[in-house]
Scaffold this active site. Structure first.
Site, short mmCIF file in Angstrom:
data_model
loop_
_atom_site.label_atom_id
_atom_site.label_comp_id
_atom_site.label_asym_id
_atom_site.label_seq_id
_atom_site.Cartn_x
_atom_site.Cartn_y
_atom_site.Cartn_z
N ASP A 68 2.96 9.35 -6.49
CA ASP A 68 2.21 8.13 -6.66
C ASP A 68 1.80 8.11 -8.14
O ASP A 68 1.76 9.15 -8.79
CB ASP A 68 0.99 8.15 -5.74
CG ASP A 68 0.09 6.95 -5.96
OD1 ASP A 68 0.61 5.83 -6.01
OD2 ASP A 68 -1.14 7.15 -6.09
N ASP B 125 -0.88 5.60 -9.87
CA ASP B 125 -2.30 5.30 -10.11
C ASP B 125 -3.19 6.33 -9.42
O ASP B 125 -3.20 6.42 -8.19
CB ASP B 125 -2.63 3.90 -9.57
CG ASP B 125 -1.82 2.80 -10.23
OD1 ASP B 125 -1.62 2.86 -11.45
OD2 ASP B 125 -1.38 1.88 -9.52
C1 G6P Z 1 -1.18 0.90 -6.36
C2 G6P Z 1 -2.65 1.03 -6.71
C3 G6P Z 1 -3.46 -0.09 -6.09
C4 G6P Z 1 -2.85 -1.45 -6.42
C5 G6P Z 1 -1.39 -1.50 -5.99
C6 G6P Z 1 -0.71 -2.80 -6.43
O1 G6P Z 1 -1.03 1.18 -5.00
O2 G6P Z 1 -3.15 2.28 -6.27
O3 G6P Z 1 -4.78 -0.01 -6.59
O4 G6P Z 1 -3.56 -2.49 -5.77
O5 G6P Z 1 -0.69 -0.42 -6.61
O6 G6P Z 1 -0.65 -2.82 -7.83
P1 G6P Z 1 -0.33 -4.12 -8.70
O7 G6P Z 1 -0.36 -3.60 -10.12
O8 G6P Z 1 1.02 -4.60 -8.30
O9 G6P Z 1 -1.39 -5.11 -8.41
MG MG Z 2 -2.88 6.19 -6.08
#
Ligand code: G6P
Ligand code: MG
Length: 218
Positions: free
Chosen positions: A8, A10
């Site tokens: 993952d 983020d």
């Molecule tokens: C990851 C992050 C989330 C985020 C999602 C969508 O899962 O952990 O916090 O909402 O990605 O990201 P985006 O940049 O497409 O909004």
């Molecule tokens: Mg994450």
């Protein structure tokens, strides 16, 4: 037997989880919706749309308003990640990626974010990964297994040969649903369902993780 890893992004390789939070906070403030760091816990690793749904709760918005808010939050997020660089890699991340390369273990990114490619490039790790599964790769977000299954397919590996590194409850659930090994990074209340739980990647040795997972599988 482990031949591939899926990371993952983020909250695992970099702390963009904080920027996602700040962007949602700004949107919530503008909309006059109560929101704070504690409420944000439920959003960790959750898709853009599902995150917004959690924030608005039972407030009524039209589809067009929802689309606009998702877009606005993304603009704030894109602004916040404009200046990220390799300085923003979390401690231990590059070392682990290098150990894996050395051990001939394949590496994929499995992030539900549509901004993942930009972040990976700015972090300077694009040439350290073999495949990228991002917010454009599959329809169903985590906790569905789809994104990680897509990543494993990109690596040419069966799910049972892969280990997922995740900081979110939804991500560990997705890894388990995919039939993969899981390493949870963070507090047990968040990632306790993982096969192995560690506070973060700092000082991590691939051989130690492999040993822990191998012990598990006997
Ligand atoms: C990851 C992050 C989330 C985020 C999602 C969508 O899962 O952990 O916090 O909402 O990605 O990201 P985006 O940049 O497409 O909004
Ligand atoms: Mg994450």
């Amino acid at each position: 037997q482990i031949q591939g890893t899926i990371f993952d992004l983020d909250g695992v390789l970099t702390d963009t989880a904080e920027y996602h939070y700040q962007a949602w906070q700004r949107l919530a403030d503008e909309e006059g919706i109560p929101f704070n760091r504690q409420a944000n816990e439920a959003l960790r690793g959750v898709s853009r749309r599902a995150s917004l749904m959690l924030i608005i709760g039972n407030r009524r918005y039209s589809d067009a308003e929802i689309e606009e808010m998702m877009e606005r939050k993304n603009q704030y997020y894109v602004e916040l990640i404009k200046n990220i660089s390799s300085q923003d890699l979390l401690p231990g991340a590059v070392s682990l990626l290098d150990q894996l390369r050395q051990a001939q273990i394949k590496i994929a990114i499995g992030s539900g974010s549509k901004n993942a490619r930009t972040v990976i490039e700015r972090l300077g790790i694009a040439d350290k990964v073999d495949a990228i599964a991002d917010g454009y790769s599959v329809q169903k977000p985590k906790p569905a297994p789809d994104l990680f299954l897509f990543a494993a397919q990109q690596l040419g590996l069966a799910p049972s040969l892969c280990v997922v590194f995740e900081d979110a409850t939804a991500g560990i659930a997705a890894g388990l649903a995919a039939g993969m090994w899981t390493v949870g990074l963070g507090p047990g209340e968040r990632v306790g369902a993982a096969h192995v739980v560690l506070p973060n990647l700092a000082g991590i040795k691939w051989v130690d993780i492999r040993a822990k997972l191998t012990r598990y599988s006997r």
